[in-house]
Design a protein around this motif. Structure first.
Motif, PDB file in Angstrom:
ATOM      1  N   UNK A 158      28.994  -1.696   0.647  1.00 27.31           N
ATOM      2  CA  UNK A 158      29.253  -2.966  -0.023  1.00 27.31           C
ATOM      3  C   UNK A 158      28.337  -4.087   0.432  1.00 27.31           C
ATOM      4  N   UNK A 159      27.137  -3.737   0.895  1.00 33.25           N
ATOM      5  CA  UNK A 159      26.193  -4.746   1.369  1.00 33.25           C
ATOM      6  C   UNK A 159      25.443  -5.363   0.193  1.00 33.25           C
ATOM      7  N   UNK A 160      25.334  -6.659   0.190  1.00 31.49           N
ATOM      8  CA  UNK A 160      24.593  -7.357  -0.855  1.00 31.49           C
ATOM      9  C   UNK A 160      23.219  -7.801  -0.371  1.00 31.49           C
ATOM     10  N   UNK A 161      22.997  -7.736   0.938  1.00 32.99           N
ATOM     11  CA  UNK A 161      21.705  -8.143   1.474  1.00 32.99           C
ATOM     12  C   UNK A 161      21.367  -7.321   2.710  1.00 32.99           C
ATOM     13  N   UNK A 162      20.084  -7.253   3.001  1.00 33.98           N
ATOM     14  CA  UNK A 162      19.592  -6.517   4.168  1.00 33.98           C
ATOM     15  C   UNK A 162      18.137  -6.889   4.372  1.00 33.98           C
ATOM     16  N   UNK A 163      17.613  -6.466   5.515  1.00 31.23           N
ATOM     17  CA  UNK A 163      16.186  -6.593   5.789  1.00 31.23           C
ATOM     18  C   UNK A 163      15.555  -5.214   5.684  1.00 31.23           C
ATOM     19  N   UNK A 164      14.454  -5.122   4.981  1.00 37.10           N
ATOM     20  CA  UNK A 164      13.666  -3.893   4.939  1.00 37.10           C
ATOM     21  C   UNK A 164      12.388  -4.130   5.737  1.00 37.10           C
ATOM     22  N   UNK A 165      12.111  -3.213   6.632  1.00 36.04           N
ATOM     23  CA  UNK A 165      10.930  -3.319   7.478  1.00 36.04           C
ATOM     24  C   UNK A 165      10.049  -2.094   7.242  1.00 36.04           C
ATOM     25  N   UNK A 166       8.916  -2.254   6.573  1.00 34.14           N
ATOM     26  CA  UNK A 166       8.034  -1.109   6.337  1.00 34.14           C
ATOM     27  C   UNK A 166       7.640  -0.428   7.638  1.00 34.14           C
ATOM     28  N   UNK A 167       7.793   0.893   7.681  1.00 29.20           N
ATOM     29  CA  UNK A 167       7.541   1.641   8.910  1.00 29.20           C
ATOM     30  C   UNK A 167       6.035   1.728   9.187  1.00 29.20           C
ATOM     31  N   UNK A 168       5.700   1.574  10.449  1.00 28.58           N
ATOM     32  CA  UNK A 168       4.309   1.731  10.889  1.00 28.58           C
ATOM     33  C   UNK A 168       4.217   3.067  11.617  1.00 28.58           C
ATOM     34  N   UNK A 169       3.512   4.016  11.014  1.00 30.76           N
ATOM     35  CA  UNK A 169       3.357   5.320  11.652  1.00 30.76           C
ATOM     36  C   UNK A 169       1.946   5.428  12.219  1.00 30.76           C
ATOM     37  N   UNK A 170       1.075   6.110  11.524  1.00 26.28           N
ATOM     38  CA  UNK A 170      -0.312   6.209  11.982  1.00 26.28           C
ATOM     39  C   UNK A 170      -1.215   5.317  11.145  1.00 26.28           C
ATOM     40  N   UNK A 171      -0.686   4.168  10.769  1.00 24.38           N
ATOM     41  CA  UNK A 171      -1.405   3.277   9.871  1.00 24.38           C
ATOM     42  C   UNK A 171      -2.490   2.485  10.594  1.00 24.38           C
ATOM     43  N   UNK A 172      -3.539   2.180   9.840  1.00 22.59           N
ATOM     44  CA  UNK A 172      -4.444   1.108  10.240  1.00 22.59           C
ATOM     45  C   UNK A 172      -3.841  -0.190   9.734  1.00 22.59           C
ATOM     46  N   UNK A 173      -4.384  -1.314  10.164  1.00 18.77           N
ATOM     47  CA  UNK A 173      -3.879  -2.593   9.679  1.00 18.77           C
ATOM     48  C   UNK A 173      -3.992  -2.663   8.154  1.00 18.77           C
ATOM     49  N   UNK A 174      -5.116  -2.210   7.624  1.00 18.01           N
ATOM     50  CA  UNK A 174      -5.334  -2.266   6.177  1.00 18.01           C
ATOM     51  C   UNK A 174      -4.333  -1.398   5.427  1.00 18.01           C
ATOM     52  N   UNK A 175      -4.117  -0.163   5.909  1.00 17.16           N
ATOM     53  CA  UNK A 175      -3.190   0.727   5.208  1.00 17.16           C
ATOM     54  C   UNK A 175      -1.756   0.228   5.314  1.00 17.16           C
ATOM     55  N   UNK A 176      -1.404  -0.394   6.441  1.00 14.98           N
ATOM     56  CA  UNK A 176      -0.048  -0.912   6.600  1.00 14.98           C
ATOM     57  C   UNK A 176       0.209  -2.078   5.649  1.00 14.98           C
ATOM     58  N   UNK A 177      -0.765  -2.954   5.510  1.00 19.58           N
ATOM     59  CA  UNK A 177      -0.627  -4.078   4.577  1.00 19.58           C
ATOM     60  C   UNK A 177      -0.487  -3.567   3.147  1.00 19.58           C
ATOM     61  N   UNK A 178      -1.290  -2.587   2.772  1.00 19.12           N
ATOM     62  CA  UNK A 178      -1.214  -2.040   1.410  1.00 19.12           C
ATOM     63  C   UNK A 178       0.138  -1.370   1.168  1.00 19.12           C
ATOM     64  N   UNK A 179       0.644  -0.645   2.179  1.00 24.91           N
ATOM     65  CA  UNK A 179       1.955  -0.019   2.062  1.00 24.91           C
ATOM     66  C   UNK A 179       3.037  -1.074   1.881  1.00 24.91           C
TER      67      UNK A 179
END
Length: 211
Positions: A158-179
């Motif tokens: 029954x949650x109406x709000x939450x925070x989503x945090x894109x996971x950082x795995x083996x990303x470069x800065x550029x790939x993480x921003x694009x994701x």
């Protein structure tokens, strides 16, 4: 009372609704999960015993009154947290938890709780109890580009709000921003109040500890 402490440090909160606030982090050792994306593996099985007075002596040197218990999984040390917060009640206390264990001794002593459920280890009873008994609570999900299960859990709770945090795995800065941009675009049509907050600590400090 003694507990194993991975690290104690002074920084700003980089996640959730309290982002940007100065805080003292007490990272306790031990966890009941093994998340593939964990960025604090050094805290999973460390041994560094400290008593309550030693911890207080260290945190009292910092110019902040917000204390965050994190891990690992701090609810494994429920008895210690309850003891510490009652003894040193001149601080505001916060908890970061995976939501698999219910901290029955300390639950009513936290000003705010951030629950970050891991989709491979959901305990609905605990999550519902945390919602019911917490003074203040929010949910944060570490997500990849397929977050169907996270949305289903929000619906079930029954949650109406939450925070989503894109996971950082083996990303470069550029790939993480694009994701992150792709996740933002997918969320635009979702009928929930979802905040997108990148993993700020990794962007600013990389893999450095104590930040």
């Amino acid at each position: 009372m003694i507990v194993d402490v991975s690290e104690i440090f002074y920084s700003i909160q980089g996640e959730g609704s309290k982002i940007g606030y100065k805080a003292i982090f007490i990272r306790l050792c031990g966890c009941n999960l093994k998340c593939p994306f964990c960025d604090t593996k050094y805290a999973l099985s460390c041994k560094n015993p400290m008593n309550a007075h030693e911890i207080y002596e260290k945190i009292s040197r910092f110019p902040a009154k917000n204390i965050i218990f994190t891990g690992g999984e701090p609810t494994l040390k429920d008895n210690f947290m309850a003891y510490f917060m009652k003894k040193y009640n001149n601080y505001s206390y916060f908890l970061e938890t995976n939501g698999t264990l219910f901290p029955k001794k300390s639950i009513n002593l936290f000003s705010h709780i951030v629950v970050s459920p891991k989709m491979f280890a959901i305990n609905l009873d605990v999550l519902k109890s945390l919602i019911k008994y917490s003074i203040s609570i929010e949910f944060k999900f570490v997500v990849d580009e397929n977050f169907t299960k996270e949305l289903e859990l929000m619906e079930e709770l029954g949650l109406k709000e939450a925070t989503f945090q894109p996971v950082w795995l083996n990303d470069s800065m550029e790939s993480y921003i694009k994701k992150t941009v792709r996740i933002i675009e997918k969320l635009k049509d979702i009928p929930y109040n979802i905040r997108i907050i990148p993993q700020i600590h990794k962007i600013l400090y990389g893999q450095k500890k104590g930040v």
